[in-house]
Design a protein around this motif. Sequence first.
Motif, mmCIF file in Angstrom:
data_model
loop_
_atom_site.group_PDB
_atom_site.id
_atom_site.type_symbol
_atom_site.label_atom_id
_atom_site.label_comp_id
_atom_site.label_asym_id
_atom_site.label_seq_id
_atom_site.Cartn_x
_atom_site.Cartn_y
_atom_site.Cartn_z
ATOM 1 N N LEU A 215 0.829 -1.207 0.000
ATOM 2 C CA LEU A 215 0.000 0.000 0.000
ATOM 3 C C LEU A 215 0.863 1.257 0.000
ATOM 4 O O LEU A 215 0.542 2.250 -0.659
ATOM 5 C CB LEU A 215 -0.932 -0.011 1.211
ATOM 6 N N SER B 34 -1.520 6.901 -3.169
ATOM 7 C CA SER B 34 -2.558 6.890 -2.125
ATOM 8 C C SER B 34 -3.906 7.401 -2.609
ATOM 9 O O SER B 34 -4.944 7.046 -2.050
ATOM 10 C CB SER B 34 -2.092 7.714 -0.926
ATOM 11 N N THR B 35 -3.916 8.222 -3.653
ATOM 12 C CA THR B 35 -5.184 8.743 -4.166
ATOM 13 C C THR B 35 -5.882 7.750 -5.101
ATOM 14 O O THR B 35 -7.055 7.926 -5.426
ATOM 15 C CB THR B 35 -4.960 10.061 -4.926
ATOM 16 N N GLN C 102 -7.066 2.060 -2.349
ATOM 17 C CA GLN C 102 -7.549 2.102 -0.977
ATOM 18 C C GLN C 102 -7.672 0.682 -0.427
ATOM 19 O O GLN C 102 -8.098 -0.240 -1.129
ATOM 20 C CB GLN C 102 -8.913 2.787 -0.901
ATOM 21 N N ARG C 103 -7.328 0.560 0.838
ATOM 22 C CA ARG C 103 -7.555 -0.711 1.515
ATOM 23 C C ARG C 103 -8.985 -0.734 2.027
ATOM 24 O O ARG C 103 -9.443 0.227 2.656
ATOM 25 C CB ARG C 103 -6.568 -0.872 2.673
ATOM 26 N N ILE C 104 -9.711 -1.829 1.771
ATOM 27 C CA ILE C 104 -11.108 -1.927 2.192
ATOM 28 C C ILE C 104 -11.323 -3.042 3.210
ATOM 29 O O ILE C 104 -12.410 -3.175 3.762
ATOM 30 C CB ILE C 104 -12.040 -2.154 0.982
ATOM 31 N N ILE D 297 -6.987 -4.730 -1.194
ATOM 32 C CA ILE D 297 -6.738 -3.360 -1.650
ATOM 33 C C ILE D 297 -7.361 -3.246 -3.034
ATOM 34 O O ILE D 297 -7.210 -4.154 -3.863
ATOM 35 C CB ILE D 297 -5.231 -3.051 -1.727
ATOM 36 N N VAL E 1 -9.437 2.663 -6.804
ATOM 37 C CA VAL E 1 -10.659 3.462 -6.651
ATOM 38 C C VAL E 1 -11.376 3.625 -7.988
ATOM 39 O O VAL E 1 -12.610 3.584 -8.051
ATOM 40 C CB VAL E 1 -10.321 4.842 -6.036
ATOM 41 N N TYR F 76 -12.775 -0.160 7.798
ATOM 42 C CA TYR F 76 -12.658 0.723 6.633
ATOM 43 C C TYR F 76 -14.002 1.290 6.181
ATOM 44 O O TYR F 76 -14.163 1.693 5.029
ATOM 45 C CB TYR F 76 -11.983 -0.044 5.478
ATOM 46 N N PHE G 70 -14.062 4.784 4.473
ATOM 47 C CA PHE G 70 -13.807 4.848 3.030
ATOM 48 C C PHE G 70 -15.113 4.742 2.255
ATOM 49 O O PHE G 70 -15.364 5.489 1.314
ATOM 50 C CB PHE G 70 -12.855 3.739 2.593
ATOM 51 N N ASN H 151 -17.094 8.014 2.521
ATOM 52 C CA ASN H 151 -16.473 9.097 1.740
ATOM 53 C C ASN H 151 -16.658 8.893 0.249
ATOM 54 O O ASN H 151 -16.877 9.830 -0.501
ATOM 55 C CB ASN H 151 -14.977 9.195 2.078
ATOM 56 N N TRP H 152 -16.569 7.631 -0.179
ATOM 57 C CA TRP H 152 -16.755 7.314 -1.606
ATOM 58 C C TRP H 152 -18.171 7.663 -2.027
ATOM 59 O O TRP H 152 -18.388 8.254 -3.095
ATOM 60 C CB TRP H 152 -16.468 5.848 -1.874
#
Length: 233
Positions: free
Chosen positions: A179, A184-185, A188-190, A195, A198, A222, A225, A228-229
């Motif tokens: 990771l 990083s953008t 994402q780890r879920i 991973i 996105v 997570y 995430f 936010n998504w």
Amino acid sequence: MVLKCIAIDDEPLALRLINEYVSRFPALQMVNTFEDAITGAEFLKNNPIDLLFVDINMPDITGIDLVRSLEVKPMVIFTTAYKNFAYEGFELEALDYILKPIDLKRFTKAVEKVIDYHKYKNKPAADETDESLYVYSEYRMVKIDTATIEYIESMEDYIKIHITNAKTILTLMPMKKVLEKLPSTKFQRIHRSYIVPVSKIRSIQNRKVQLTNIELPISETYNDFARNWSKQK
């Protein structure tokens, strides 16, 4: 960029061939060559270099033991007539492993890998434009285009990198480390085991992520995430 090299091999003909091949690459400079490993190891202690070509099966000390003894390790390409040392080369994170007799086409492929990897390792820390990921798999360093990654799956000490229309890559690496290597953008780890890229998320519902060809769970850790998504959509 010029990478300083040395070559260590108890066969004079092999040394001459490596030296001649190196001279064809402006990005490489052969600093010295050695016919015995002990003299070569002494040179390495006092002279920093970027790339080491080293034979594995030598009479005084093996190339494996030589590299293992180095406090500061350069990039390494092993050269050998024997296939059965591949695992040790992997263990020492050699960039490549070339079987003798050394073919120019195969040598070129190894050098191109070295040059690409050097650029990758020396890119600015904040640079997220690089679209490559380097991992060790099947005893060699492998370059992966991050745009082809479907998802990454943890398998205890190993990870499986699922690639679009290609063979899955298995490598010995913790999830945290891979990771850190990814933008990083964009990743994402879920879940402790997954991973995802996105850009390939099609939907998120009932704590599950729908990718192009698979549905994966989101763990409670997570959940932020997922929220936010959803807001971004």
